[in-house]
Design an enzyme around this catalytic site. Structure first.
Site, PDB file in Angstrom:
ATOM      1  N   SER A 101      45.345  42.469  39.940  1.00 51.18           N
ATOM      2  CA  SER A 101      44.770  41.187  40.332  1.00 51.18           C
ATOM      3  C   SER A 101      45.226  40.806  41.741  1.00 51.18           C
ATOM      4  CB  SER A 101      45.120  40.136  39.275  1.00 51.18           C
ATOM      5  OG  SER A 101      44.375  38.961  39.434  1.00 51.18           O
ATOM      6  N   ASN A 117      42.042  45.653  38.201  1.00 46.03           N
ATOM      7  CA  ASN A 117      41.376  44.353  38.065  1.00 46.03           C
ATOM      8  C   ASN A 117      41.292  43.653  39.423  1.00 46.03           C
ATOM      9  OD1 ASN A 117      43.160  44.878  35.435  1.00 46.03           O
ATOM     10  ND2 ASN A 117      41.237  43.906  34.830  1.00 46.03           N
ATOM     11  N   HIS A 142      40.984  41.398  31.593  1.00 48.39           N
ATOM     12  CA  HIS A 142      41.816  41.181  32.770  1.00 48.39           C
ATOM     13  C   HIS A 142      43.268  41.604  32.580  1.00 48.39           C
ATOM     14  CE1 HIS A 142      42.450  39.637  36.759  1.00 48.39           C
ATOM     15  NE2 HIS A 142      43.514  38.957  36.347  1.00 48.39           N
TER      16      HIS A 142
END
Length: 259
Positions: free
Chosen positions: A92, A116, A236
């Site tokens: 992320s 992600n 996620h």
């Protein structure tokens, strides 16, 4: 799996888990989390013969908060600890930092894996994430329920409980600052991806609505040595929820880059 707190070492202004011996692998977590979010990857990498360093992002975990001035405030401390050949793996926001560092031309980055990662959000997605960033309060604890629902839906698990605790513990100033940088970014640019000359792996979950499979495939197509992998039935928080599947992709990649 349990997500117990581990001892830290200091790397400049960052606190980090530092375990194992061998070629270096650096793991970068996402906004609101801490180094223990890589608990599913640390031991497999150490057992495979690598030294694993997992820094806490500024103001997260045991790293002190310092007001950032953009993405480079997060990337510069990571570049500073790369004093030997290494593979960067980011999740992320950590993926944003990892690709930024790899695109900078740092010769010690021998491979980068972006888990992600976002790339060219839709207008609706961009407005949504910016609205969430603006709504955050830098002075008091933010409600984690919406974030947890976005990550885990209604599923209950040790992973959800761990994330809930970390989100409650993070400095609100640090959470808003990091999330704002993440929200204002649209991921690596096409030009940056073209500058990543090392092997580059882009991994996301098939059920990921924000860092979508198409984003990973697009980024892989733009990096000279890029490839994409999609983890079935994952979303996620796949490094935690689908650790075995993620490791089955990461371990061969790390070996390829550091052999």
């Amino acid at each position: 799996m349990t997500w117990t707190t581990r001892p830290r070492s200091k790397f400049g202004d960052l606190a980090a888990i530092d375990v194992g011996e061998g070629p270096l692998v650096v793991l970068l977590h996402g906004v609101g989390l801490r180094a223990e979010a890589w608990g599913g990857q640390i031991e497999p990498l150490v057992s495979a013969g690598y030294r694993v360093v997992c820094p806490d992002m500024l103001g997260h975990g045991e790293s002190a908060f310092a007001a950032p001035s953009g993405l480079n405030s997060y990337a510069a401390p990571i570049a500073a600890l790369l004093n030997e050949p290494a593979v960067l793996i980011g999740h992320s926001m950590g993926a944003l930092i990892a690709t930024h560092t790899a695109a900078s031309g740092n010769r010690n980055v021998k491979g980068v894996a972006a888990l992600n990662a976002i790339f060219k959000r839709s207008d609706a997605a961009q407005q949504s994430v910016l609205s969430r960033a603006r709504a955050l309060d830098a002075q008091r604890l933010n409600d984690a329920s919406v974030t947890l629902h976005r990550w885990f839906a209604e599923d209950t698990s040790a992973e959800r409980d761990a994330c809930a605790q970390w989100l409650q513990e993070v400095d609100p100033r640090a959470y808003k600052a990091a999330y704002s940088v993440f929200a204002e970014s649209d991921g690596p640019t096409e030009e940056q991806l073209a500058e990543i000359t090392c092997s580059a792996l882009f991994v996301t979950g098939a059920d990921e609505p924000n860092s979508t499979p198409n984003m990973s495939r697009q980024m892989a197509s733009l990096a000279p040595k890029g490839r994409a992998e999609i983890i079935p039935d994952a979303a996620h928080m796949m490094p935690m929820t689908h650790a075995a599947e993620v490791n089955a992709v990461l371990l061969p990649f790390v070996q390829e880059c550091l052999t």
